[in-house]
Structures are given as structure tokens and as C-alpha cells.
Design an enzyme around this catalytic site. Structure first.
Site, PDB file in Angstrom:
ATOM      1  N   LYS A  99      -6.835   9.860   8.440  1.00  0.00           N
ATOM      2  CA  LYS A  99      -5.679   9.865   7.551  1.00  0.00           C
ATOM      3  C   LYS A  99      -6.131  10.533   6.260  1.00  0.00           C
ATOM      4  O   LYS A  99      -6.977  10.011   5.537  1.00  0.00           O
ATOM      5  CB  LYS A  99      -5.175   8.451   7.268  1.00  0.00           C
ATOM      6  N   GLY A 160       2.534   1.008  -2.396  1.00  0.00           N
ATOM      7  CA  GLY A 160       2.511  -0.375  -2.847  1.00  0.00           C
ATOM      8  C   GLY A 160       3.646  -0.781  -3.763  1.00  0.00           C
ATOM      9  O   GLY A 160       3.669  -1.905  -4.265  1.00  0.00           O
TER      10      GLY A 160
END
Length: 258
Positions: A99, A160
């Protein structure tokens, strides 16, 4: 994806959990098979990451090493190589996934499009299956596909933040034009937002904070897994058109007249 078949369309993160036991239970409840691991933070024993790689059963889960903490293409390339070696040490000899995160901005944690593309080109040449984290930029998504990335991973909103999907139109354009899987990554806070992302046509989701920092992470893990399935099924089923007026559910024929 990248020649491998997975049963779950929900990927999960391994950071931010209060304990390894909570993490293990939450990931199991979610049904997720792909779990990201921050290579740099594991290797430096950053708080919460000491022993993290060994805390999960990599016979059952597929590791997705990520380049979190890298601010330049060169850093990300170096960390991706370390991640591949880490996966091998933990028994996944054929794991070439990464990733790709290149994030120079410490406040909003938005990815650098130029260095992301630069790093992706090099890592593809080195045989990596590159899953790049990007802003929801349809032009960049297509460029990354053209250089050989295995997926594109547009953010729904900042990492987040729990703000949900703030760029649905751009994600839909990416989905419509992509010939590789599209994974919505970052910003999802609730199962309804997870389902909505899948209803837009995303192939998969990556969720971490919304599960790890929920009041009950295990229950939230299960909820996110179910929402991912429901959203995908809804997308395939095809929603009704939006109308500006009401449409009776019952037929008007055969009514009793006065």
C-alpha cells in the site's frame, strides 16, 4: 486483485487498537482477509506497534505492508522493499503487495500525487503489486492504472477524520473509468458510510480508525463487514431512479369509487 482472489471486500488496518486481543477479535468479526501493517512503525517499535506483525496469524490473513510515514517517493520505495522482506519473514514468500502512501503534509495527511506516481512507476518495475493511496483525482487514478498499479485507493475524506464520503462525484468518475479495482480508503466513520461507498461502485473498502476507536471495536468490525456486503449487493441490485414526485406503491386500478 493482482492475481489473487479474496472473499471479503473489506480490508482493515492494524493500528490504533487498544490491545492486540481487541484487534484480533475485531478483524475476525469483520471478516476481513487483508490487513495493512505500517512497515516503518513496526521496524522502529513505534508505540502500539511493538510485536504487531507477530500478533496476527498470517496463515489466515494476507499482509498489506504500507509505507505510512514516508514523505517522498524515495523513502516510500525503500520502505516498500523492507515490507516485502517482512512479509517473507512471516511466511508469505509470494507476497509482493504494497500500500503506497507518500504523505508530506502532517496536518491534513493528504497524499502527494507527484511523488506517489513516481514511486508507483518504480515499484511496478520492481514487480510489486502497488495499491496507491490518493486524493479522489480521476486523472491521477487513470495515470496510476496506466503505469500498472493493481488498484487505486481514493480517500473519502482525510485519514481518521470520520467525515464520511465528501467527494462522491469524483469517486464515481474513478469507478466508471477504472479497469482495476477501486478501493475507498480513509474517512469512513459509520457502517452507513461504508455501505454508501460500495453503492457508489467501489470494489472494496479499507477501514481502520472507525473500527479501532469505536466504543465496541468488535461489534463495529462486524457492522462494517455486513455494511460492505450490503452496499455491494445494493450496487449490483440497482437502485430505483430518484424522482421529483411521489409514486404510489399500490396500483390505482380497482379502487372503490364513491
Amino acid at each position: 486483485m493482482a492475481g489473487r482472489t479474496f472473499q471479503s471486500r473489506l480490508m482493515t488496518g492494524s493500528g490504533k487498537f487498544d490491545s492486540f486481543e481487541t484487534m484480533r477479535q475485531s478483524l475476525a468479526a469483520s471478516g476481513s482477509e487483508i490487513v495493512t501493517v505500517a512497515v516503518r512503525r513496526v521496524q522502529t517499535n513505534a508505540p502500539g506497534h511493538e510485536g504487531l506483525a507477530a500478533a496476527l496469524d498470517w496463515q489466515k490473513l494476507w499482509m498489506l505492508p504500507n509505507t505510512a510515514g514516508c514523505q517522498t517517493a524515495d523513502e516510500a520505495i525503500r520502505v516498500a522493499r523492507l515490507g516485502r522482506e517482512m512479509a517473507k519473514l512471516l511466511g508469505q514468500e509470494d507476497n509482493n503487495f504494497v500500500k503506497l502512501e507518500v504523505i508530506p503534509d502532517p496536518k491534513y495527511l493528504l497524499p502527494d500525487p507527484i511523488d506517489t506516481l513516481k514511486a508507483a512507476e518504480q515499484l511496478v518495475k520492481e514487480g510489486f503489486a502497488v495499491l496507491p493511496y490518493i486524493n479522489a483525482d480521476p486523472v491521477l487514478a487513470k495515470r496510476l492504472e496506466e503505469v500498472g498499479c493493481a488498484t487505486v485507493m481514493p480517500l473519502g475524506s482525510p485519514i481518521g477524520s470520520g467525515q464520511g464520503i465528501r467527494n462522491a462525484a469524483s469517486i464515481q468518475i474513478i469507478v466508471e473509468n477504472a479497469q482495476i479495482p477501486v478501493v475507498v480508503d480513509a474517512g469512513i466513520g459509520t457502517p452507513s458510510e461504508a455501505a454508501y461507498s460500495m453503492e457508489l461502485g467501489a470494489d472494496a473498502l479499507l477501514i481502520n480508525t472507525a473500527i479501532a476507536k469505536a466504543t465496541d471495536p468488535v461489534a463495529m468490525g462486524r457492522a462494517m463487514g455486513l455494511a460492505t456486503e450490503a452496499g455491494r449487493l445494493a450496487y449490483l441490485a440497482g437502485r430505483i431512479p430518484v424522482k421529483t414526485h411521489a409514486s404510489a406503491s399500490s396500483p390505482t386500478t380497482g379502487q372503490v369509487s364513491h
